[in-house]
Structures are given as structure tokens and as C-alpha cells.
Motif scaffolding. Structure first.
Motif, PDB file in Angstrom:
ATOM      1  N   UNK A  85      11.157  66.534  80.853  1.00 12.00           N
ATOM      2  CA  UNK A  85      10.329  65.980  79.694  1.00 12.00           C
ATOM      3  C   UNK A  85       9.722  67.364  79.174  1.00 12.00           C
ATOM      4  N   UNK A  86       9.507  68.361  79.929  1.00 17.51           N
ATOM      5  CA  UNK A  86       9.056  69.548  79.160  1.00 17.51           C
ATOM      6  C   UNK A  86      10.123  70.483  78.598  1.00 17.51           C
ATOM      7  N   UNK A  87      11.205  69.938  78.496  1.00 14.18           N
ATOM      8  CA  UNK A  87      12.118  71.085  77.667  1.00 14.18           C
ATOM      9  C   UNK A  87      11.842  70.793  76.263  1.00 14.18           C
ATOM     10  N   UNK A  88      12.379  71.701  75.358  1.00 17.94           N
ATOM     11  CA  UNK A  88      12.114  71.541  74.098  1.00 17.94           C
ATOM     12  C   UNK A  88      12.918  70.310  73.269  1.00 17.94           C
ATOM     13  N   UNK A  89      13.888  70.239  73.795  1.00 17.69           N
ATOM     14  CA  UNK A  89      14.833  68.786  73.116  1.00 17.69           C
ATOM     15  C   UNK A  89      14.014  67.580  73.481  1.00 17.69           C
ATOM     16  N   UNK A  90      13.402  67.545  74.619  1.00 22.01           N
ATOM     17  CA  UNK A  90      12.536  66.177  74.778  1.00 22.01           C
ATOM     18  C   UNK A  90      11.226  66.393  73.998  1.00 22.01           C
ATOM     19  N   UNK A  91      10.687  67.498  73.942  1.00 23.46           N
ATOM     20  CA  UNK A  91       9.498  67.491  73.182  1.00 23.46           C
ATOM     21  C   UNK A  91       9.773  67.117  71.516  1.00 23.46           C
ATOM     22  N   UNK A  92      10.769  67.505  71.173  1.00 22.28           N
ATOM     23  CA  UNK A  92      11.307  67.188  69.684  1.00 22.28           C
ATOM     24  C   UNK A  92      11.856  65.668  69.617  1.00 22.28           C
ATOM     25  N   UNK A  93      12.365  65.214  70.786  1.00 27.49           N
ATOM     26  CA  UNK A  93      12.571  63.793  70.943  1.00 27.49           C
ATOM     27  C   UNK A  93      11.232  62.825  70.916  1.00 27.49           C
ATOM     28  N   UNK A  94      10.308  63.481  71.570  1.00 28.48           N
ATOM     29  CA  UNK A  94       9.012  62.703  71.723  1.00 28.48           C
ATOM     30  C   UNK A  94       8.474  62.699  70.199  1.00 28.48           C
ATOM     31  N   UNK A  95       8.225  63.843  69.734  1.00 24.55           N
ATOM     32  CA  UNK A  95       7.711  63.918  68.293  1.00 24.55           C
ATOM     33  C   UNK A  95       8.593  62.874  67.165  1.00 24.55           C
ATOM     34  N   UNK A  96       9.774  63.055  67.386  1.00 22.05           N
ATOM     35  CA  UNK A  96      10.563  62.054  66.427  1.00 22.05           C
ATOM     36  C   UNK A  96      10.116  60.486  66.499  1.00 22.05           C
ATOM     37  N   UNK A  97      10.163  60.318  68.090  1.00 19.23           N
ATOM     38  CA  UNK A  97       9.803  58.987  68.305  1.00 19.23           C
ATOM     39  C   UNK A  97       8.294  58.628  67.727  1.00 19.23           C
ATOM     40  N   UNK A  98       7.403  59.466  68.019  1.00 18.32           N
ATOM     41  CA  UNK A  98       6.267  59.037  67.522  1.00 18.32           C
ATOM     42  C   UNK A  98       6.198  59.062  65.921  1.00 18.32           C
ATOM     43  N   UNK A  99       6.815  59.884  65.225  1.00 17.82           N
ATOM     44  CA  UNK A  99       6.993  59.689  63.771  1.00 17.82           C
ATOM     45  C   UNK A  99       7.574  58.456  63.495  1.00 17.82           C
ATOM     46  N   UNK A 100       8.548  57.915  63.971  1.00 11.18           N
ATOM     47  CA  UNK A 100       9.144  56.672  63.822  1.00 11.18           C
ATOM     48  C   UNK A 100       8.401  55.692  64.132  1.00 11.18           C
ATOM     49  N   UNK A 101       7.667  55.739  65.212  1.00  2.00           N
ATOM     50  CA  UNK A 101       6.338  54.567  65.212  1.00  2.00           C
ATOM     51  C   UNK A 101       5.713  54.552  64.164  1.00  2.00           C
ATOM     52  N   UNK A 102       5.187  55.705  63.712  1.00  2.00           N
ATOM     53  CA  UNK A 102       4.071  55.733  62.562  1.00  2.00           C
ATOM     54  C   UNK A 102       4.487  55.232  61.395  1.00  2.00           C
ATOM     55  N   UNK A 103       5.946  55.412  61.030  1.00  2.00           N
ATOM     56  CA  UNK A 103       6.587  55.147  60.089  1.00  2.00           C
ATOM     57  C   UNK A 103       6.637  53.668  59.933  1.00  2.00           C
ATOM     58  N   UNK A 104       7.111  53.115  60.974  1.00  2.00           N
ATOM     59  CA  UNK A 104       7.229  51.577  61.227  1.00  2.00           C
ATOM     60  C   UNK A 104       5.919  51.092  60.981  1.00  2.00           C
ATOM     61  N   UNK A 105       4.734  51.391  61.519  1.00  2.00           N
ATOM     62  CA  UNK A 105       3.490  51.132  61.332  1.00  2.00           C
ATOM     63  C   UNK A 105       2.968  51.081  59.664  1.00  2.00           C
ATOM     64  N   UNK A 106       3.470  51.971  59.268  1.00  2.00           N
ATOM     65  CA  UNK A 106       3.143  52.287  57.680  1.00  2.00           C
ATOM     66  C   UNK A 106       3.966  51.197  57.028  1.00  2.00           C
ATOM     67  N   UNK A 107       4.970  50.914  57.356  1.00  2.00           N
ATOM     68  CA  UNK A 107       5.798  49.961  56.553  1.00  2.00           C
ATOM     69  C   UNK A 107       5.425  48.705  56.854  1.00  2.00           C
ATOM     70  N   UNK A 108       5.008  48.224  57.836  1.00  2.00           N
ATOM     71  CA  UNK A 108       4.119  47.049  58.166  1.00  2.00           C
ATOM     72  C   UNK A 108       2.927  46.992  57.316  1.00  2.00           C
ATOM     73  N   UNK A 109       2.263  47.977  57.522  1.00  2.00           N
ATOM     74  CA  UNK A 109       0.904  48.113  56.457  1.00  2.00           C
ATOM     75  C   UNK A 109       1.147  47.874  55.194  1.00  2.00           C
ATOM     76  N   UNK A 110       1.895  48.480  54.591  1.00  2.00           N
ATOM     77  CA  UNK A 110       2.423  48.174  53.246  1.00  2.00           C
ATOM     78  C   UNK A 110       2.711  46.971  52.701  1.00  2.00           C
ATOM     79  N   UNK A 111       3.500  46.006  53.698  1.00  2.00           N
ATOM     80  CA  UNK A 111       3.824  44.799  53.562  1.00  2.00           C
ATOM     81  C   UNK A 111       2.677  44.096  53.477  1.00  2.00           C
ATOM     82  N   UNK A 112       1.677  44.227  54.447  1.00  2.00           N
ATOM     83  CA  UNK A 112       0.456  43.423  54.599  1.00  2.00           C
ATOM     84  C   UNK A 112      -0.276  43.525  53.537  1.00  2.00           C
TER      85      UNK A 112
END
Length: 154
Positions: A85-112
Motif C-alpha cells: 500500500x505504501x508503494x508509489x503506484x498504490x499511492x497514485x492509484x489511491x489518489x485516482x480512486x479518490x478523484x473518481x469518487x469526487x467526480x461521480x459525486x460532482x456529476x450526481x450533484x449537478x444532476x440534482x
């Protein structure tokens, strides 16, 4: 006139006697009350100590969650999983997954917001297209990282 003065003097004496008697009675009652409050004999002392111990324990039990807010719990994962989990690849993956979740939330918010009438159709389409494009790029990056991991692991 003399009788009047004598009568007044006698009234003062009676009043002074009544006042003294009342004050004496008041002192006796007060001393009895305070004596019974502060007089702790045998079992009353033990009961008082037990009450204070129990009250202190209850207060400590209630305040314990507030006192342990800053403490972090240790993870029960093994060290090899933590190293991965502490490897640079998993850190980048974690950041991308967080970004994906925030984008999904933003899409739901603008639909609402559009359904409530807070956004115009033009603004909704612009924002939805922008967020969906960013989300698709993020998903592609996540897939590329996962493909690279699968390739390295095999």
C-alpha cells in the motif's frame, strides 16, 4: 407618662428575650443539621467513599470517548500488505480512486441541481460533459495502472 416608659422598657426586655431565645433555638437547630451532615460514623464513611468512587468511575467512563479522540487505532493488516500500500503506484492509484469518487459525486450533484432548477440546461450539459470527460480519463488511468500491476505480478 411614667407608666408608658415602663411599658416600653418591659416590651423591649420581652422582645430581647424572645430574640435571644429565637437565636439560641436557631443555633441549636443549625448545629444539629450541620452536625448530622458532617458527622460520618462507621458505615456512613464507607458508603460516602463508595459513592465518590462510583461517581468518579461513571464520570471517567462517560468522558473516555472525548479523551481518546486523538488516538488512532492500529490496522490489523500484515506488513507485506502495508508495504504494497505504501508503494508509489498504490499511492497514485489511491489518489485516482479518490478523484473518481469526487467526480461521480460532482456529476450526481449537478444532476440534482438541474432537477431542482438551480442550473440551466446549457450549464448542466457543459458541466456534465466536463465531469464525464474527466471521469473517463481517470478511469483509463486506473485501468492502465491495474494492467501494469497485473503484467508485473505474472
Amino acid at each position: 407618662m411614667l407608666q408608658y416608659i415602663l411599658a416600653q422598657e418591659e416590651n423591649r426586655k420581652r422582645h430581647a428575650t424572645v430574640t435571644r431565645d429565637w437565636q439560641r433555638e436557631k443555633c441549636v437547630v443549625t448545629s444539629q443539621l450541620t452536625g448530622s451532615l458532617f458527622r460520618l460514623k462507621g458505615y456512613k464513611l464507607v458508603e460516602t467513599i463508595l459513592i465518590f468512587i462510583i461517581a468518579g468511575g461513571v464520570a471517567l467512563f462517560i468522558s473516555l470517548p472525548f479523551l481518546s479522540v486523538g488516538h488512532k487505532r492500529e490496522d490489523k493488516t500484515d506488513k507485506s500488505a502495508q508495504e504494497v500500500q505504501d508503494s508509489p503506484i498504490s499511492n497514485k492509484l489511491r489518489i485516482l480512486k479518490d478523484r473518481k469518487e469526487s467526480l461521480y459525486t460532482a456529476i450526481k450533484d449537478i444532476e440534482f441541481d438541474y432537477s431542482l432548477g438551480k442550473l440551466s440546461l446549457k450549464d448542466y450539459k457543459e458541466l456534465a460533459e466536463q465531469y464525464k470527460l474527466e471521469a473517463s480519463k481517470t478511469l483509463k488511468e486506473i485501468d492502465n495502472i491495474n494492467k501494469g500491476r497485473d503484467y508485473r505480478e505474472s
